[in-house]
Design a protein around this motif. Structure first.
Motif, PDB file in Angstrom:
ATOM      1  N   UNK A  21      -1.851 -12.412   9.785  1.00 24.44           N
ATOM      2  CA  UNK A  21      -2.910 -12.709   9.991  1.00 24.44           C
ATOM      3  C   UNK A  21      -4.336 -11.740  10.162  1.00 24.44           C
ATOM      4  N   UNK A  22      -4.051 -10.392   9.827  1.00 24.35           N
ATOM      5  CA  UNK A  22      -4.860  -9.387   9.927  1.00 24.35           C
ATOM      6  C   UNK A  22      -4.601  -8.400   8.724  1.00 24.35           C
ATOM      7  N   UNK A  23      -3.350  -8.488   7.929  1.00 22.41           N
ATOM      8  CA  UNK A  23      -3.037  -7.552   7.092  1.00 22.41           C
ATOM      9  C   UNK A  23      -2.738  -6.227   7.506  1.00 22.41           C
ATOM     10  N   UNK A  24      -2.663  -6.100   8.840  1.00 25.31           N
ATOM     11  CA  UNK A  24      -2.191  -4.664   9.450  1.00 25.31           C
ATOM     12  C   UNK A  24      -0.751  -4.338   9.199  1.00 25.31           C
ATOM     13  N   UNK A  25      -0.340  -3.121   9.114  1.00 24.97           N
ATOM     14  CA  UNK A  25       0.768  -2.572   9.099  1.00 24.97           C
ATOM     15  C   UNK A  25       1.576  -2.936  10.325  1.00 24.97           C
ATOM     16  N   UNK A  26       3.154  -3.470  10.396  1.00 24.07           N
ATOM     17  CA  UNK A  26       3.595  -3.821  11.497  1.00 24.07           C
ATOM     18  C   UNK A  26       4.701  -2.663  11.582  1.00 24.07           C
ATOM     19  N   UNK A  27       5.556  -2.685  10.407  1.00 27.01           N
ATOM     20  CA  UNK A  27       6.460  -1.402  10.460  1.00 27.01           C
ATOM     21  C   UNK A  27       6.654  -1.035   9.066  1.00 27.01           C
ATOM     22  N   UNK A  28       7.383   0.238   8.923  1.00 27.81           N
ATOM     23  CA  UNK A  28       7.609   0.756   7.657  1.00 27.81           C
ATOM     24  C   UNK A  28       6.691   1.733   7.162  1.00 27.81           C
ATOM     25  N   UNK A  88       8.957  -2.561   4.400  1.00 30.10           N
ATOM     26  CA  UNK A  88       7.563  -2.605   5.161  1.00 30.10           C
ATOM     27  C   UNK A  88       7.288  -3.992   5.532  1.00 30.10           C
ATOM     28  N   UNK A  89       6.338  -3.800   6.644  1.00 29.43           N
ATOM     29  CA  UNK A  89       6.253  -5.369   7.062  1.00 29.43           C
ATOM     30  C   UNK A  89       4.480  -5.171   7.519  1.00 29.43           C
ATOM     31  N   UNK A 116       4.268   1.698   4.612  1.00 25.27           N
ATOM     32  CA  UNK A 116       3.017   1.523   4.284  1.00 25.27           C
ATOM     33  C   UNK A 116       1.937   2.446   5.015  1.00 25.27           C
ATOM     34  N   UNK A 117       0.974   3.239   4.322  1.00 24.22           N
ATOM     35  CA  UNK A 117       0.198   4.085   5.272  1.00 24.22           C
ATOM     36  C   UNK A 117      -1.256   3.262   5.625  1.00 24.22           C
ATOM     37  N   UNK A 118      -1.553   2.074   5.025  1.00 28.05           N
ATOM     38  CA  UNK A 118      -2.738   1.306   5.516  1.00 28.05           C
ATOM     39  C   UNK A 118      -2.508  -0.066   5.183  1.00 28.05           C
ATOM     40  N   UNK A 119      -3.305  -1.023   5.626  1.00 26.60           N
ATOM     41  CA  UNK A 119      -3.225  -2.413   5.598  1.00 26.60           C
ATOM     42  C   UNK A 119      -3.523  -2.907   4.168  1.00 26.60           C
ATOM     43  N   UNK A 120      -3.061  -4.311   4.211  1.00 29.67           N
ATOM     44  CA  UNK A 120      -3.290  -4.823   2.807  1.00 29.67           C
ATOM     45  C   UNK A 120      -4.755  -5.009   2.664  1.00 29.67           C
ATOM     46  N   UNK A 121      -5.150  -4.906   1.245  1.00 31.49           N
ATOM     47  CA  UNK A 121      -6.653  -5.200   1.121  1.00 31.49           C
ATOM     48  C   UNK A 121      -6.741  -6.707   1.253  1.00 31.49           C
ATOM     49  N   UNK A 127       0.869  -1.279   0.012  1.00 29.66           N
ATOM     50  CA  UNK A 127       0.265   0.263  -0.038  1.00 29.66           C
ATOM     51  C   UNK A 127       0.823   1.025  -0.127  1.00 29.66           C
ATOM     52  N   UNK A 128       2.150   1.160  -0.017  1.00 30.80           N
ATOM     53  CA  UNK A 128       3.094   2.052  -0.161  1.00 30.80           C
ATOM     54  C   UNK A 128       3.273   2.635  -1.500  1.00 30.80           C
ATOM     55  N   UNK A 129       3.988   1.782  -2.057  1.00 34.87           N
ATOM     56  CA  UNK A 129       4.151   2.114  -3.607  1.00 34.87           C
ATOM     57  C   UNK A 129       3.908   0.941  -4.588  1.00 34.87           C
ATOM     58  N   UNK A 130       3.189   0.136  -4.129  1.00 35.60           N
ATOM     59  CA  UNK A 130       2.611  -0.821  -4.976  1.00 35.60           C
ATOM     60  C   UNK A 130       3.884  -1.903  -5.366  1.00 35.60           C
ATOM     61  N   UNK A 131       4.711  -2.185  -4.523  1.00 37.00           N
ATOM     62  CA  UNK A 131       5.806  -3.254  -4.722  1.00 37.00           C
ATOM     63  C   UNK A 131       5.042  -4.588  -4.409  1.00 37.00           C
TER      64      UNK A 131
END
Length: 166
Positions: free
Chosen positions: A135-142, A130-131, A144-149, A108-112
């Motif tokens: 289990x949830x897709x939530x951002x752990x570090x880095x 970014x990590x 990315x501004x939002x969780x993975x869809x 969700x940062x730069x589409x890598x």
């Protein structure tokens, strides 16, 4: 006998000599007009792209789609897939605890492209470190501004299905 002295040209004229007839090839007015036309074309093009993206909207397919069999994907394994009629890449993850999760495979940062790191419970984006939580897709570090869809995963009679985005 007197010697005639000619005035010395200014320093800038000695550093940047020019001929009057060459200076008239493009006047300041023509140059300004050209800049305005190029700027207007760029604004028009950007506006067209923005309007097209809002007008078009998302046309992701809806419904249930088979991805693979449960036995085809070992625990800690992943499988990339596309939904029919879509160009968005997704990743199916068989977590070590037996659950199946499906996420969009673009950071969700730069589409890598993102990858699951087996045994860690994390999804990695190697571009900018970014990590995401697997289990949830939530951002752990880095960055990315939002969780993975995520897509909903359904396991039925030995087959893994995903429900298209709502």
């Amino acid at each position: 006998m007197e010697t005639k002295q000619y005035p010395q040209p200014p320093d800038w004229q000695r550093d940047f000599p020019y001929r009057q007839e060459e200076a008239r090839l493009v006047t300041r007015r023509e140059f300004s007009r050209m800049l305005c036309l190029i700027s207007a074309a760029m604004v028009t093009g950007s506006g067209y792209v923005a309007i097209r993206s809002f007008w078009k909207g998302k046309s992701e397919p809806a419904g249930r789609f088979p991805v693979c069999g449960v036995s085809e994907l070992p625990a800690g394994g992943t499988r990339s897939f596309l939904l029919p009629g879509s160009n968005t890449p997704y990743i199916l993850i068989h977590l070590e605890n037996g659950q199946f999760k499906a996420y969009e495979q673009k950071c969700t940062h730069l589409s890598c492209a993102v990858f699951y790191k087996a045994g860690t419970g994390k999804i990695e984006c190697p571009c900018h470190n970014g990590w995401f939580d697997a289990n949830t897709g939530e951002v752990v570090q880095g960055p990315p501004p939002r969780p993975l869809p995520a897509l909903e995963v359904v396991v039925e009679s030995g087959q893994v299905y995903v429900n298209g985005p709502a």
